[in-house]
Design a protein around this motif. Structure first.
Motif, PDB file in Angstrom:
ATOM      1  N   PHE A 195       5.443   1.913   0.810  1.00  0.00           N
ATOM      2  CA  PHE A 195       5.676   1.910  -0.424  1.00  0.00           C
ATOM      3  C   PHE A 195       3.929   1.947  -1.132  1.00  0.00           C
ATOM      4  N   GLN A 196       4.773   2.223  -2.546  1.00  0.00           N
ATOM      5  CA  GLN A 196       3.503   1.999  -3.330  1.00  0.00           C
ATOM      6  C   GLN A 196       2.588   0.781  -3.285  1.00  0.00           C
ATOM      7  N   GLN A 197       3.856  -0.625  -3.532  1.00  0.00           N
ATOM      8  CA  GLN A 197       2.915  -1.492  -3.652  1.00  0.00           C
ATOM      9  C   GLN A 197       2.748  -1.918  -2.399  1.00  0.00           C
ATOM     10  N   PHE A 198       2.863  -1.434  -0.586  1.00  0.00           N
ATOM     11  CA  PHE A 198       1.894  -1.774   0.171  1.00  0.00           C
ATOM     12  C   PHE A 198       3.172  -2.638   0.592  1.00  0.00           C
ATOM     13  N   ASN A 199       3.782  -3.842   0.189  1.00  0.00           N
ATOM     14  CA  ASN A 199       4.999  -4.161   0.274  1.00  0.00           C
ATOM     15  C   ASN A 199       4.671  -5.500   2.335  1.00  0.00           C
ATOM     16  N   LEU A 200       3.259  -5.622   2.171  1.00  0.00           N
ATOM     17  CA  LEU A 200       3.256  -6.218   3.423  1.00  0.00           C
ATOM     18  C   LEU A 200       3.648  -8.153   3.546  1.00  0.00           C
ATOM     19  N   PHE A 201       3.678  -8.753   4.774  1.00  0.00           N
ATOM     20  CA  PHE A 201       4.230 -10.007   4.592  1.00  0.00           C
ATOM     21  C   PHE A 201       3.476 -11.213   4.370  1.00  0.00           C
ATOM     22  N   PRO A 202       2.763 -11.008   2.888  1.00  0.00           N
ATOM     23  CA  PRO A 202       1.596 -12.580   2.529  1.00  0.00           C
ATOM     24  C   PRO A 202       1.940 -13.757   3.958  1.00  0.00           C
ATOM     25  N   HIS A 203       2.373 -13.908   4.115  1.00  0.00           N
ATOM     26  CA  HIS A 203       2.124 -14.809   4.925  1.00  0.00           C
ATOM     27  C   HIS A 203       2.081 -14.764   6.094  1.00  0.00           C
ATOM     28  N   LEU A 204       1.969 -13.823   6.934  1.00  0.00           N
ATOM     29  CA  LEU A 204       1.690 -12.919   8.345  1.00  0.00           C
ATOM     30  C   LEU A 204       0.326 -12.320   8.588  1.00  0.00           C
ATOM     31  N   THR A 205      -0.245 -12.263   9.825  1.00  0.00           N
ATOM     32  CA  THR A 205      -1.587 -12.211   9.616  1.00  0.00           C
ATOM     33  C   THR A 205      -0.934 -10.510   9.756  1.00  0.00           C
ATOM     34  N   VAL A 206      -2.660  -9.893   9.785  1.00  0.00           N
ATOM     35  CA  VAL A 206      -2.138  -8.386   9.753  1.00  0.00           C
ATOM     36  C   VAL A 206      -1.794  -7.906  11.064  1.00  0.00           C
ATOM     37  N   MET A 207      -1.924  -9.096  12.231  1.00  0.00           N
ATOM     38  CA  MET A 207      -1.181  -8.797  13.625  1.00  0.00           C
ATOM     39  C   MET A 207      -0.118  -8.456  13.366  1.00  0.00           C
ATOM     40  N   ASP A 208       0.470  -9.880  13.003  1.00  0.00           N
ATOM     41  CA  ASP A 208       1.745 -10.054  12.566  1.00  0.00           C
ATOM     42  C   ASP A 208       2.392  -9.190  11.836  1.00  0.00           C
ATOM     43  N   ASN A 209       2.054  -9.091  11.398  1.00  0.00           N
ATOM     44  CA  ASN A 209       2.713  -8.048  10.183  1.00  0.00           C
ATOM     45  C   ASN A 209       3.454  -6.550  11.268  1.00  0.00           C
ATOM     46  N   ILE A 210       1.962  -6.461  11.928  1.00  0.00           N
ATOM     47  CA  ILE A 210       2.800  -5.161  12.521  1.00  0.00           C
ATOM     48  C   ILE A 210       3.604  -5.575  13.899  1.00  0.00           C
ATOM     49  N   THR A 211       3.338  -6.266  14.350  1.00  0.00           N
ATOM     50  CA  THR A 211       4.218  -5.976  15.929  1.00  0.00           C
ATOM     51  C   THR A 211       5.329  -7.173  15.012  1.00  0.00           C
TER      52      THR A 211
END
Ligand SMILES: Nc1ncnc2c1ncn2[C@@H]1O[C@H](COP(=O)(O)OP(=O)(O)O)[C@@H](O)[C@H]1O
Ligand SMILES: [Mg+2]
Lengths: 510, 256
Positions: free
Chosen positions: B97-113
């Protein structure tokens, strides 16, 4: 521009001349001095106030002390359990405190559940549900709570029947129920549930399940008896509702309760251990296991097992009881139980059940409640008033909290293929709770403090009782101080709890 | 590489098929008679003025928006109200997405897994190992334990790409992935996308980066007012000799 600024400075770059020495221009020192002055003023004012109050009270012979608390109270309290007017002031005070806690504790739980429900309804796609809950919130939060407590009180007083004509649930009488058919229906539903579990299309699976459950439940509700015959069962009301409030059945722990609790605790430990173990399996192999369901089953299993094992305890072969003519006779426990001759103490001692069910009963004149839990109209009014008023605010907080989660979060979850349940549990809730918890804590504090409005409908909470104590003893300063401390204690406990919860959710961010 | 792709494409069925697809927002007709086929491993760049329906088009492909008329078939699966089909298509398509929409309450690792573990039922070990490989591929393995809020925009978008790739999708959808980035970060994200395109991923990219389109795209489509106005290989699109549709010409004049 730049040049004109530097013009005011001496050519060598040293700071401009100043009247104060450097130490009095240090921000930290200035702050320190301000604080010392402030504290000094507060202490002086308080000290002066205390001297004045003391002098005034001494002149009327009412100097504050705590000894009067040991004197006989001499007044009755409704909703007071075993308290009587012969007890001391301190006992009266305790009764008031417990009554406040009764309202606040149950009130907090009820208002949270209700508020969350209405908050979710506010976001519902169903127009009717959304509009009704919006109206609920707007009406309740825009009218004074005192008025609402009065309204509930008058609804109880005017809309409910006299005690002799109480609403009773379930209705008293003997009814014939097809128990065989109920058991079979349950079995059929379970079989269908299991059989459809492996169906690939959720829409079909849910459709078949819902239709079959609806058919079975409807057939039973319509009184259609297809299998077996009815078993006559005697019903005795477990709840009475009348102008005198609500009377509810009691569950009294018997002599077996402690042993049964061991089963319950072991069940809980096993359930937690199982849940952890299954989580570990899921993490290492990826295999999804419905661990919460298994854990709950294990817990229910142990609890039930305990109950069954307790049922096997031998009862005394003979037990002395008073028969109708008032003579002591000895008979087997079960016979004595059947004929209703056992005293409650004997029943509690020798029963095979960890908890004894006692329905509410009225005395001969149908006026007062003899057994069971009595809930007074005043308590109902205060409880309903606080719970429903506060729930409107909590609903708004929950709605705002859920809406505060950006749409993009939901879109990202969907794009990744997360299920609705996972999305709610893992993405929306953790983010919404961060927003919800702090203002929720404020509403909890509001509810606990608003409980002092109980005096309006004469509910004997701590403020009402202390008021009476003050009027009788003249110990106003001590009395007010004690109420103040009591509310402070409750508020601090709530704050502490909310802070702990808050920390858990804030830690997750960064 | 390019030739190999052409061969594979020629022999294969389209991986995305839209037939006379229409969509309305209320009375507003956003997508009009969209007919589009995308071959496996093709890189399709979608350009067009703001509000022309580019985002809506690619969001229809993974059912973030619902089309009302016509057909969409993704990876051989018909997109309808069947939730099972929707779930299957979402497993096979990743989106950035344009605004990334990563989950802010999870680490990068947890976002991916998260999704591989919950949706594909991978073991944590496997998911984390795959996540590390992907983080290395997008060149930020050292950020695994941080939270999204601690990363720069470019890093966040690269995590978002890694997160989408972790589900091992067959198709990647990009909705203006560089539009929210500072100029110096645009390149690092485009580089990742170029590498992904070379590796043979099927990609639909909405972008205003004409350099990227010229260099990486197999085909460019131009959208205006909910219609596909013009399509063709990038050489044609950006060549000054070709006579364009007047709307396309107007847009290209503004942007180039
Ligand atoms: N959820 C929505 N509801 C109503 N109108 C929308 C919605 N999403 C987009 N639109 C409208 O549809 C049109 C196309 O939007 P979009 O696909 O985002 O365009 P683009 O990505 O090409 O800029 C715009 O006019 C926009 O205002
Ligand atoms: Mg867009």
């Amino acid at each position: 521009m730049l040049e004109s600024q530097s013009m005011e400075r001496p050519a060598d770059g040293s700071p401009p001349e100043n009247l104060l020495p450097a130490i009095f221009r240090d921000g930290r020192i200035l702050q320190g001095i301000a604080q010392i002055i402030f504290v000094a003023i507060v202490v002086l004012v308080l000290n002066n106030l205390q001297t004045r109050i003391n002098t005034a009270l001494e002149s009327t012979n009412q100097s504050p002390n705590f000894e009067f608390l040991q004197n006989r109270a001499g007044f009755d309290i409704a909703d007071s359990g075993s308290y009587s007017s012969n007890d001391r002031y301190i006992d009266a005070f305790r009764v008031g405190f417990i009554n406040t806690i009764r309202v606040v504790l149950f009130g907090l739980v009820a208002t949270t559940v209700l508020g969350i429900m209405v908050g979710i309804f506010l976001l519902s796609r169903n127009f009717l549900l959304r509009t009704i809950s919006r109206a609920y919130v707007e009406v309740l939060r825009n009218t004074p709570i005192l008025l609402q407590i009065f309204a509930w009180f008058f609804i109880v007083i005017f809309a409910l029947p006299q005690q002799q004509q109480s609403f009773a649930f379930p209705q008293e009488g003997i009814r014939s129920l097809p128990l065989m058919q109920y058991a079979l229906s349950l079995f059929v539903i379970l079989v269908i549930w299991q059989a459809t579990g492996s169906m690939r299309r959720p829409a079909w699976r849910n459709g078949i399940r819902q239709v079959s459950v609806a058919v079975v439940v409807l057939a039973n509700l319509l009184g259609l008896v297809l299998v077996g015959t009815g078993t006559p069962i005697e019903f005795r009301p477990g709840i009475y509702i009348s102008i005198k409030g609500v009377a509810v059945f009691e569950l009294i722990p018997s002599s077996l309760f402690a042993v049964w609790m061991v089963f319950v605790v072991v069940g809980a430990v096993v359930a937690i251990a199982m849940s952890r173990y299954f989580q570990f399996i899921t993490e290492t192999t990826g295999k999804p296991i419905p661990r919460t369901r298994y854990a709950l089953l294990a817990f229910a299993g142990f609890t039930l097992l305990g109950w069954l094992v307790m049922g096997m305890r031998p009862t005394p072969s003979v037990i002395p009881v008073l028969d109708e003519s008032g003579e002591v006779v000895e008979m087997p426990y079960d016979d004595a139980f059947e004929s209703g001759l056992l005293t409650i103490e004997q029943e509690l001692e020798y029963t095979r059940q960890p908890l004894l069910y006692r329905p509410p009963t009225l005395d001969r004149r149908g006026r007062n409640i003899e057994t069971g839990i009595e809930i007074s109209p005043s308590y109902l009014a205060v409880f309903l008033g606080l719970v429903i008023y506060t729930s409107a605010f909590i609903a708004e907080i929950v709605r705002a909290g859920i809406q505060a989660v950006p749409r993009g979060q939901l879109e990202a979850s969907r794009a990744l293929g997360l299920s609705q349940g996972d999305m709610l549990r893992l993405i929306i809730l953790p983010q919404a709770l961060r927003v919800i918890i702090p203002p929720l804590g404020n509403q909890f504090l509001n509810l606990s403090k608003n409980s002092s409005l109980a005096i309006a409908v004469s509910y004997t909470d701590i403020y009402q009782v202390t008021n009476t104590i003050i009027n009788q003893s003249g110990q106003s300063v001590t009395g007010i101080l004690m109420v103040l401390l009591a509310y402070l204690l409750i508020s601090l406990l709530i704050s502490l709890g909310m802070n702990l919860v808050n920390q858990r959710f804030q830690l997750v961010t960064r | 590489m390019q030739e190999l792709n052409q061969q594979v494409m020629a022999s294969d069925e389209p991986i995305i098929i839209c037939r006379e697809m229409n969509k309305w927002f209320g009375d507003f007709h956003v997508l009009r008679n969209i007919t589009l086929e995308v071959m496996p491993q093709e890189v399709l760049v979608i350009i067009g003025p703001s509000g022309s329906g580019k985002s809506t088009l690619i969001r229809c492909i993974n059912r973030l928006e619902e089309h009302q008329d016509g057909r969409i078939v993704v990876n051989g699966i018909e997109l309808s109200h069947d939730v099972q089909n929707i779930a299957e298509i979402r497993r096979e398509t990743g989106m950035v997405f344009q605004q990334f929409n990563l989950f802010p309450h999870l680490t990068v690792m947890d976002n991916i897994t998260l999704a591989p573990m919950k949706v594909r039922h991978w073991a944590r070990d496997k998911a984390e190992q795959r996540a590390m490989e992907l983080l290395e591929r997008v060149e930020i393995p050292e950020q695994a334990c941080k939270y999204p809020g601690q990363l720069s925009g470019g890093q966040q978008q690269r995590v978002a790409i890694a997160r989408a790739l972790a589900m091992e999708p067959r198709i990647m959808l990009f909705d203006e992935p560089t539009s929210a980035l500072d100029p110096e970060m645009i390149k690092e994200v485009l580089d990742v996308m170029k590498e992904l395109a070379l590796s043979g991923m099927t990609m639909l990219v909405v972008t205003h980066e004409m350099g990227f389109a010229r260099e990486v795209a197999d085909r460019v489509i131009f959208m205006d007012m909910g219609r596909i106005v013009e399509e063709g290989p990038p050489e044609n699109f950006f060549s000054p000799d070709i006579v364009h549709h007047p709307r396309t010409q107007e847009f290209l004049d503004q942007i180039l």
